[in-house]
Design a protein around this motif. Structure first.
Motif, PDB file in Angstrom:
ATOM      1  N   ILE B   9     -34.966 -58.095 -22.664  1.00  0.00           N
ATOM      2  CA  ILE B   9     -34.842 -57.036 -23.685  1.00  0.00           C
ATOM      3  C   ILE B   9     -35.672 -55.806 -23.136  1.00  0.00           C
ATOM      4  N   GLU B  38     -35.303 -51.854 -23.598  1.00  0.00           N
ATOM      5  CA  GLU B  38     -33.847 -51.359 -23.364  1.00  0.00           C
ATOM      6  C   GLU B  38     -33.506 -50.759 -24.595  1.00  0.00           C
ATOM      7  N   GLU B  40     -31.047 -50.554 -26.338  1.00  0.00           N
ATOM      8  CA  GLU B  40     -30.077 -51.261 -27.286  1.00  0.00           C
ATOM      9  C   GLU B  40     -31.103 -52.111 -28.334  1.00  0.00           C
ATOM     10  N   VAL B  41     -32.372 -52.157 -28.082  1.00  0.00           N
ATOM     11  CA  VAL B  41     -33.384 -52.879 -29.057  1.00  0.00           C
ATOM     12  C   VAL B  41     -34.197 -52.121 -29.599  1.00  0.00           C
ATOM     13  N   ALA B  43     -34.146 -49.969 -32.336  1.00  0.00           N
ATOM     14  CA  ALA B  43     -34.491 -50.401 -33.772  1.00  0.00           C
ATOM     15  C   ALA B  43     -35.460 -51.236 -33.943  1.00  0.00           C
ATOM     16  N   GLY B  44     -35.743 -52.409 -33.224  1.00  0.00           N
ATOM     17  CA  GLY B  44     -36.505 -53.357 -33.635  1.00  0.00           C
ATOM     18  C   GLY B  44     -37.882 -53.211 -33.264  1.00  0.00           C
TER      19      GLY B  44
END
Lengths: 137, 137
Positions: B9, B38, B40-41, B43-44
């Protein structure tokens, strides 16, 4: 993204059978359990002793991997948070971390106190707790 | 054995370039580093704050996975021990655990103090430290 293959080196044997019954945090209480290792990794268990504090890494195989925000402790009254600031099982790589004490050893079976993982959960690794790094309880 | 697929990630950005130069334990000292996640993550990463103590899970991609016994701290004068009673990177599933403090946040880049992982190490997960479970430093 690069990806890698992890293997189950054993499995949790626990009276906890149900995801909803599983406590969400250690302080909510969890039963003792057996860690049952594969015969192939037996040599790796040498030098473990009763009383050792260890960290069990598990693969939370029922978790959702497409979730990046969750309600803390599953409580919809609490605001959504990014998963990396929570211990939710739902996360891109659902690896569980469990700090436990070894209470008995029997060949490739390791008994531990208070493990918040359901029966059948795959085990990925076992590591000693280092004082100073992970800290005292 | 069952196997599962983990994804990077993010990646460690560190001045540590060399496996031999990497400290074997936190108490031997390690430089600060960036965790670069990344897109893509992203929001985490919400709800992480400077000063948070977190556990970084890494994939130690240069480790040997066929090793079950090691000399502690790589010292051949010490007796072989089962890998699960050591923190050796060499183990069936070479997942690294690193307790660190967040010292800065910049979008998908998270600055941490004293991380004993070399530049380019893949990141698998980030979790908060729970007091009581993992304990105080």
């Amino acid at each position: 993204m690069a990806s890698f293959d992890v293997h189950a080196i054993g499995v949790v044997e626990s009276p906890l059978r149900d995801l909803d019954a599983a406590p969400r945090q250690v302080d909510e209480g969890a039963p003792a359990a057996w860690l049952v290792f594969e015969p192939e990794v037996l040599a790796g268990l040498q030098n473990l002793h009763v009383g050792d504090e260890v960290i069990v890494l598990t693969w939370l195989d029922r978790a959702r991997r497409d979730v990046l925000s969750v309600h803390p402790r599953g409580d919809p009254a609490r605001q959504l948070e990014g998963v990396f600031s929570t211990r939710s099982p739902h996360r891109p790589n659902p690896i569980g971390l469990h700090r436990v004490e070894i209470t008995a050893l029997d060949g490739r079976r390791v008994r531990v106190g208070s493990l918040e993982a359901i029966d059948g959960t795959p085990i990925l690794d076992l590591k000693p707790v280092l004082s100073g790094e992970i800290g005292e309880r």
